[in-house]
Design an enzyme around this catalytic site. Structure first.
Site, mmCIF file in Angstrom:
data_model
loop_
_atom_site.group_PDB
_atom_site.id
_atom_site.type_symbol
_atom_site.label_atom_id
_atom_site.label_comp_id
_atom_site.label_asym_id
_atom_site.label_seq_id
_atom_site.Cartn_x
_atom_site.Cartn_y
_atom_site.Cartn_z
ATOM 1 N N PRO A 1 0.815 -1.224 0.000
ATOM 2 C CA PRO A 1 0.000 0.000 0.000
ATOM 3 C C PRO A 1 0.849 1.274 0.000
ATOM 4 O O PRO A 1 0.332 2.360 -0.239
ATOM 5 C CB PRO A 1 -0.830 -0.105 1.279
ATOM 6 C CG PRO A 1 -0.387 -1.319 1.999
ATOM 7 C CD PRO A 1 0.559 -2.082 1.148
ATOM 8 N N ASP B 1 -11.129 0.807 -24.200
ATOM 9 C CA ASP B 1 -11.581 0.554 -22.842
ATOM 10 C C ASP B 1 -11.686 1.855 -22.084
ATOM 11 O O ASP B 1 -11.014 2.814 -22.385
ATOM 12 C CB ASP B 1 -10.547 -0.279 -22.076
ATOM 13 C CG ASP B 1 -10.417 -1.661 -22.626
ATOM 14 O OD1 ASP B 1 -11.369 -2.118 -23.261
ATOM 15 O OD2 ASP B 1 -9.356 -2.257 -22.414
HETATM 16 CL CL1 6GU Z 1 -0.327 -3.848 -3.144
HETATM 17 N N1 6GU Z 1 -1.035 -4.603 -0.720
HETATM 18 C C1 6GU Z 1 -1.813 -4.544 0.366
HETATM 19 N N2 6GU Z 1 -1.559 -5.361 1.383
HETATM 20 N N3 6GU Z 1 -2.823 -3.696 0.488
HETATM 21 C C2 6GU Z 1 -3.059 -2.898 -0.544
HETATM 22 C C3 6GU Z 1 -2.299 -2.905 -1.713
HETATM 23 C C4 6GU Z 1 -1.271 -3.799 -1.763
HETATM 24 N N4 6GU Z 1 -2.777 -1.976 -2.534
HETATM 25 C C5 6GU Z 1 -3.806 -1.416 -1.906
HETATM 26 N N5 6GU Z 1 -3.975 -1.957 -0.706
#
Ligand code: 6GU
Length: 240
Positions: free
Chosen positions: A89, A169
């Protein structure tokens, strides 16, 4: 293109990669997708891949050893240079432009994490690109890895039946040479226009007359108008 996915849950990813367009892309020779179980690279008898954080605090942290060893072993399996991508994230937020860039690379190595996070030396030592799929928190990177793989593979040449299939798209850029619209207008990013198929009337709702007219110029014009209207209503941020 070859895509390797390093994960604690290969059994969650594999059926997704085997289905539909991704399955066909692999049997057609356009993509090779290989899942690897991080636990196979643990070095102790409990197959440990995570540990408690130095300094205390909640949760567990992904250890360096198994991840470094796995990346090393996986990269040796093919001569093509792998672009390392950590799903987190904290990464750059994924969008269609990132997917298009990734689709031009020969090989991707996606690393999906779990637990509270990665030991920071995984970032420092492996220097991966970092990607997030949006501003919310998932329990692991697997769903994000599946999103990236799907978004990339469908862009590879020959994967979608119609060569122009991906060109109009939502979020793709309308291009002057576009076959569906035939229009030579400046590039713009729009949501897709409304689509209809048979029957011509359903529960009293009719297909717009223009789509039945056979006038491809008029239809292209109508679709572009509809795409602009829809984009203005739902995503004015895309209209610069
Ligand atoms: Cl890539 N990983 C996690 N654990 N949570 C997320 C994410 C990734 N992208 C958004 N939320």
């Amino acid at each position: 293109m070859r895509i390797d996915v390093l994960t604690l849950f290969p059994e969650a990813c594999e059926p997704f990669f085997a289905a539909s367009i991704l399955g066909r892309a692999q049997s057609g020779g356009n993509a090779t997708i290989v899942c690897h179980n991080l636990r196979d690279y643990a070095t102790d008898r409990h197959n440990t891949v995570d540990d408690r954080p130095f300094g205390g605090g909640p949760g567990m942290v992904m250890m360096c050893g198994p991840v470094f060893d796995a990346v090393d072993a996986i990269e040796k399996q093919d001569e093509r240079q792998a672009t390392r991508i950590l799903l987190t994230p904290q990464g750059r937020r994924l969008d269609q432009a990132v997917l298009e860039e990734l689709a031009g690379l020969p090989r991707l190595l996606l690393i999906a994490g779990h637990y509270e996070g990665f030991d920071e030396r995984i970032r420092l030592g492996l220097a991966p690109r970092e990607l997030s799929i949006g501003d919310y928190v998932l329990s692991g990177g697997e769903a994000a890895a599946m999103v990236v793989v799907d978004g990339v593979v469908r862009l590879l040449p020959g994967v979608l039946g119609d060569e122009q299939g991906a060109a109009e798209d939502s979020f793709s850029v309308f291009r002057g040479e576009s076959r569906k619209t035939g229009a030579a207008t400046p590039t713009e990013t729009l949501l897709e226009y409304p689509q209809y198929t048979r029957p011509r009337v359903y529960h009293g709702m009719e297909v717009p007359e223009i789509l039945l007219s056979g006038d491809h110029g008029k239809i292209a014009e109508w679709r572009r108008e509809q795409a602009r209207k829809r984009t203005a209503e739902r995503r004015p941020d895309l209209l610069r």
